[in-house]
Every structure is written in structure tokens, then in C-alpha cells.
Design a protein around this motif. Structure first.
Motif, mmCIF file in Angstrom:
data_model
loop_
_atom_site.group_PDB
_atom_site.id
_atom_site.type_symbol
_atom_site.label_atom_id
_atom_site.label_comp_id
_atom_site.label_asym_id
_atom_site.label_seq_id
_atom_site.Cartn_x
_atom_site.Cartn_y
_atom_site.Cartn_z
ATOM 1 N N UNK A 71 0.814 -1.213 0.000
ATOM 2 C CA UNK A 71 0.000 0.000 0.000
ATOM 3 C C UNK A 71 0.853 1.271 0.000
ATOM 4 N N UNK A 72 2.150 1.148 -0.305
ATOM 5 C CA UNK A 72 3.016 2.325 -0.348
ATOM 6 C C UNK A 72 2.730 3.170 -1.593
ATOM 7 N N UNK A 73 2.816 4.481 -1.418
ATOM 8 C CA UNK A 73 2.811 5.440 -2.523
ATOM 9 C C UNK A 73 4.147 6.154 -2.502
ATOM 10 N N UNK A 74 4.865 6.117 -3.618
ATOM 11 C CA UNK A 74 6.139 6.819 -3.718
ATOM 12 C C UNK A 74 5.872 8.216 -4.260
ATOM 13 N N UNK A 75 6.205 9.213 -3.462
ATOM 14 C CA UNK A 75 5.966 10.612 -3.818
ATOM 15 C C UNK A 75 7.317 11.229 -4.138
ATOM 16 N N UNK A 76 7.602 11.399 -5.427
ATOM 17 C CA UNK A 76 8.922 11.832 -5.878
ATOM 18 C C UNK A 76 8.980 13.351 -5.927
ATOM 19 N N UNK A 77 9.804 13.947 -5.052
ATOM 20 C CA UNK A 77 9.887 15.401 -4.961
ATOM 21 C C UNK A 77 11.320 15.916 -5.073
ATOM 22 N N UNK A 78 12.238 15.072 -5.562
ATOM 23 C CA UNK A 78 13.583 15.570 -5.858
ATOM 24 C C UNK A 78 13.519 16.413 -7.120
ATOM 25 N N UNK A 79 14.532 17.248 -7.364
ATOM 26 C CA UNK A 79 14.590 18.016 -8.596
ATOM 27 C C UNK A 79 14.747 17.059 -9.785
ATOM 28 N N UNK A 80 14.304 17.509 -10.956
ATOM 29 C CA UNK A 80 14.310 16.642 -12.135
ATOM 30 C C UNK A 80 15.703 16.111 -12.449
ATOM 31 N N UNK A 81 16.728 16.919 -12.225
ATOM 32 C CA UNK A 81 18.091 16.466 -12.527
ATOM 33 C C UNK A 81 18.527 15.307 -11.639
ATOM 34 N N UNK A 82 17.802 15.078 -10.549
ATOM 35 C CA UNK A 82 18.127 13.978 -9.636
ATOM 36 C C UNK A 82 17.173 12.791 -9.775
ATOM 37 N N UNK A 83 16.237 12.885 -10.718
ATOM 38 C CA UNK A 83 15.190 11.861 -10.845
ATOM 39 C C UNK A 83 15.735 10.477 -11.181
ATOM 40 N N UNK A 84 16.547 10.406 -12.221
ATOM 41 C CA UNK A 84 16.979 9.098 -12.707
ATOM 42 C C UNK A 84 17.681 8.309 -11.609
ATOM 43 N N UNK A 117 8.197 12.659 -15.659
ATOM 44 C CA UNK A 117 7.260 11.565 -15.941
ATOM 45 C C UNK A 117 7.807 10.620 -17.008
ATOM 46 N N UNK A 118 8.458 11.164 -18.035
ATOM 47 C CA UNK A 118 9.041 10.316 -19.075
ATOM 48 C C UNK A 118 10.180 9.475 -18.505
ATOM 49 N N UNK A 119 10.997 10.111 -17.657
ATOM 50 C CA UNK A 119 12.077 9.378 -17.006
ATOM 51 C C UNK A 119 11.494 8.243 -16.164
ATOM 52 N N UNK A 120 10.425 8.537 -15.446
ATOM 53 C CA UNK A 120 9.817 7.555 -14.548
ATOM 54 C C UNK A 120 9.180 6.404 -15.311
ATOM 55 N N UNK A 121 8.525 6.703 -16.430
ATOM 56 C CA UNK A 121 7.778 5.663 -17.138
ATOM 57 C C UNK A 121 8.687 4.598 -17.735
ATOM 58 N N UNK A 122 9.963 4.893 -17.876
ATOM 59 C CA UNK A 122 10.910 3.877 -18.308
ATOM 60 C C UNK A 122 11.148 2.838 -17.212
ATOM 61 N N UNK A 123 10.867 3.207 -15.976
ATOM 62 C CA UNK A 123 11.213 2.369 -14.824
ATOM 63 C C UNK A 123 10.007 1.924 -14.008
ATOM 64 N N UNK A 124 8.899 2.673 -14.087
ATOM 65 C CA UNK A 124 7.701 2.384 -13.309
ATOM 66 C C UNK A 124 6.491 2.253 -14.232
ATOM 67 N N UNK A 125 5.626 1.298 -13.901
ATOM 68 C CA UNK A 125 4.428 1.098 -14.713
ATOM 69 C C UNK A 125 3.301 2.063 -14.360
ATOM 70 N N UNK A 126 3.237 2.454 -13.101
ATOM 71 C CA UNK A 126 2.118 3.284 -12.615
ATOM 72 C C UNK A 126 2.643 4.663 -12.246
ATOM 73 N N UNK A 127 2.595 5.569 -13.217
ATOM 74 C CA UNK A 127 3.147 6.909 -13.028
ATOM 75 C C UNK A 127 2.010 7.924 -13.027
ATOM 76 N N UNK A 128 2.099 8.862 -12.088
ATOM 77 C CA UNK A 128 1.124 9.939 -11.951
ATOM 78 C C UNK A 128 1.849 11.270 -12.036
ATOM 79 N N UNK A 129 1.335 12.174 -12.853
ATOM 80 C CA UNK A 129 1.873 13.517 -12.902
ATOM 81 C C UNK A 129 1.202 14.388 -11.851
ATOM 82 N N UNK A 130 1.947 15.349 -11.359
ATOM 83 C CA UNK A 130 1.384 16.294 -10.395
ATOM 84 C C UNK A 130 1.891 17.690 -10.721
ATOM 85 N N UNK A 131 0.965 18.610 -10.941
ATOM 86 C CA UNK A 131 1.297 20.005 -11.180
ATOM 87 C C UNK A 131 1.267 20.726 -9.833
ATOM 88 N N UNK A 132 2.413 21.180 -9.395
ATOM 89 C CA UNK A 132 2.573 21.710 -8.037
ATOM 90 C C UNK A 132 2.518 23.232 -8.043
#
Length: 344
Positions: A71-84, A117-132
Motif C-alpha cells: 500500500x506504499x505510494x512513492x511521492x517523488x519530490x527531488x529536482x528533475x536532474x536527480x530523478x533518474x 514523468x518520461x524518465x519515470x515511465x521507463x522504470x515504473x508502470x504506474x506513473x502519476x503527474x502532479x502540477x505543483x
């Protein structure tokens, strides 16, 4: 749901603190001095209502958690340059009952720009975008500040590349209980492209100081005009300024704690902390990339990206370049662009 906040800085720390305040299970992921400060003294979250200290589990990497929960949700909030790097670290982690995080768990991308999101979709099947849209600051280890009131921010969420589902609605409901507006939208990237255009001001603000004055604002408008031309050429729709303003309405006001003006945004904060990196490649650089793909000149954004990266690389002080000097650098970039066009 348990929320694992990967990157407990201004955005991640504020969201994690608000979720914890409303009774949700939260784990923070932090690095360096910020990790040490949170581990020793908790995470201090300052809002217009006052300051709370949250004693939350904090880790530096997923090995400290062992198996992740289903039931974990991973909330990715690092800067984009640190995403990969962050996603490579978390994607292969085992989940209780079998499978990996990349195969099974929802991942929410809560960054500026449109590349994570594009970086994430290469590695994760369930990706959600969030406009902050969340005016928050993190410049001191162990502490974040957010001056939005009565709601702390607005976080549009949807499946990537498009659509909605029950998970998005569940996350939205948890955020709404935590003083964070979280509209569920089927076109989340349209909102993120609208925010991208607004974030073209980040480089101006980061190198010259808080965005103000006719010259600085005019420079941002020139960068935005390039961005709008590029998106039109690429056939990409973006939410306009008026629609964004109407979505927030009067539900979020900026209420400073001490009567001061709002501090600098995310790029300014990166320079202030001396991180050595900045998100300009994924803001002004995104416009430059699309411009090259679709034959639209982008000299203003090219210059802003280059200057911001130089500031970060050289660890120059945020706000230390006069606007006139930045305007001169932009003018030179425009002259070079004109010469290249005449030659071609």
C-alpha cells in the motif's frame, strides 16, 4: 496508504508534514545535513498557522526500510536532474508479497517541468503527474516553510500520460484532508506545461534576486513568448495564466509569517543552498529543446539556461547578478542567433 516522500525539501517536506498532521503514515527520504537534522530533531514545518515539529521515520535510501509495503505510494519530490538516480534506487526494491516497486507501486512525480514523468515511465508502470503550485521554502536543514492559506497549495494530479483512476482519487482525498487542494484531472500534463511557462521566470529570479521590477518582468515575458511559440509549433496545449488563476481563486493566499515579501522559488533555493545543480535544463532547456526540434529560435531561454547553470556550477550567490548584466548576456545570445540565421 503509506506515503514515502522521496526528497523531503520544500515541496516534499511540506506535503509530508501536512499528511502526517492529518494522521497519515509518512516516511521521509532526505540526504546530508537535512537528513541528520530531521533524524535528530524532527521536521519543522512552518505555516501561517504556526510551527509544528513532526517526528517521522527518515531514511537516506530504501535499504533502511527493507521490503516495501503493497500500500506504499512513492511521492517523488527531488529536482528533475536527480530523478533518474532516485528512481534507479527505488524501482528495483522488493514489495511484500512479490514483485518490485517499479512493477507494482504508484509513483507521483511532483516536480517542475515535464520530463520527470518520461524518465519515470521507463522504470515504473504506474506513473502519476502532479502540477505543483505550493509556495514553500527550504534553505535550512530540518526546516521547511509554506505561506499559503487557508490551503497550503494546489496539486493537480492525474495518470501519466493521461487519464484518472481510483488511486489518483484516493491520493487526492488524503491531500484534501491535509489542507492541500488536489484536483484530479485527466489532462495533468496540460497543467504541467502551463506551469512550465510560468517557471521560465525561475532562472531570472535565481540569478538576479526575487523577480520584480519592469526589466526583470519584461525579460520573463520574452522568455514566455518563446515558450508559447514553441508549444504552438509542437502542437502542445498548455493551461493559460487566467485558467490557472481561476482554479486557485481566493482559496490560496500568500500570508507571510513576519510581514516580509515571499522568498525566492525553487531555483533560487538551489543556489542559496549551494547544491551545485539547478533545474534550468528542464525549464528553459525544455523550451530550447522543443525549439530545436520544431525550428523555433529560443535565444532568450538559451541564455537563461546557460547563465543559471554557470551560477550553480560555480556556486555563485543567488541574486548576485544585476538585471542589466543579464540583459546584456541575453542580447548577445539574440545577436548570435540573428547571425546564424543570416548565414543559413
Amino acid at each position: 496508504m503509506r506515503y514515502i516522500i522521496i526528497g523531503a525539501g520544500a515541496i516534499g517536506g511540506t506535503v509530508g508534514g501536512r499528511l502526517a498532521e492529518s494522521g497519515h503514515d509518512v516516511v521521509l527520504v532526505a540526504r546530508g545535513a537535512h537528513y541528520e537534522a530531521v533524524r535528530e530533531g524532527g521536521l519543522r514545518v512552518r505555516t501561517s498557522e504556526g510551527e509544528l515539529t513532526h517526528r517521522l521515520p527518515v531514511v537516506q535510501d530504501p535499504t533502511e526500510l527493507g521490503e516495501l509495503r503493497a500500500d506504499d505510494v512513492l511521492f517523488l519530490a527531488v529536482k528533475t536532474q536527480d530523478c533518474a538516480a532516485a528512481l534507479d534506487t527505488w524501482g528495483a526494491r522488493p514489495v511484500a508479497g512479490g514483485g518490485t516497486a517499479g512493477e507494482l507501486l504508484p509513483l507521483v512525480c511532483a516536480q517542475n517541468g515535464v520530463e520527470s514523468e518520461r524518465i519515470a515511465l521507463r522504470r515504473f508502470r504506474r506513473v502519476y503527474g502532479m502540477c505543483v503550485w505550493l509556495p514553500a521554502t527550504h534553505v535550512e536543514p530540518g526546516s521547511v516553510s509554506a505561506a499559503g492559506a487557508p490551503y497550503t497549495g494546489m496539486l493537480h494530479i492525474g495518470r501519466y500520460p493521461r487519464g484518472t483512476d481510483d488511486t489518483a482519487r484516493h491520493i487526492s482525498a488524503d491531500l484534501e484532508k491535509s489542507k492541500l487542494l488536489a484536483p484530479v484531472v485527466a489532462d495533468v500534463m496540460r497543467w504541467k506545461y502551463g506551469k512550465l511557462l510560468a517557471n521560465l521566470a525561475n532562472a531570472v529570479e535565481a540569478v538576479t534576486g526575487v523577480l520584480s521590477g519592469d526589466e526583470a518582468i519584461a525579460l520573463y515575458r520574452r522568455a514566455r513568448a518563446e515558450g508559447e511559440a514553441v508549444l504552438a509549433a509542437a502542437g502542445i496545449e498548455a493551461v493559460g495564466e487566467q485558467e490557472q488563476k481561476e482554479a486557485r481563486g481566493d482559496r490560496i493566499r500568500f500570508e507571510p509569517f513576519d510581514g516580509s515579501e515571499r522568498g525566492g522559488g525553487s531555483s533560487w533555493q538551489s543556489l542559496s543552498r549551494g547544491t551545485g545543480t539547478i533545474e534550468a535544463d528542464y525549464l528553459n532547456g525544455e523550451i530550447a529543446l522543443l525549439g530545436r526540434l520544431h525550428g523555433v529560435p529560443t535565444p532568450v531561454n538559451d541564455a537563461l539556461r546557460s547563465v543559471a547553470n554557470a551560477f550553480a556550477r560555480e556556486r555563485r550567490a543567488a541574486g548576485s547578478m544585476p538585471v542589466a548584466e543579464l540583459l546584456e548576456l541575453v542580447a548577445r545570445a539574440e545577436e548570435r542567433q540573428e547571425r546564424q540565421e543570416r548565414v543559413s
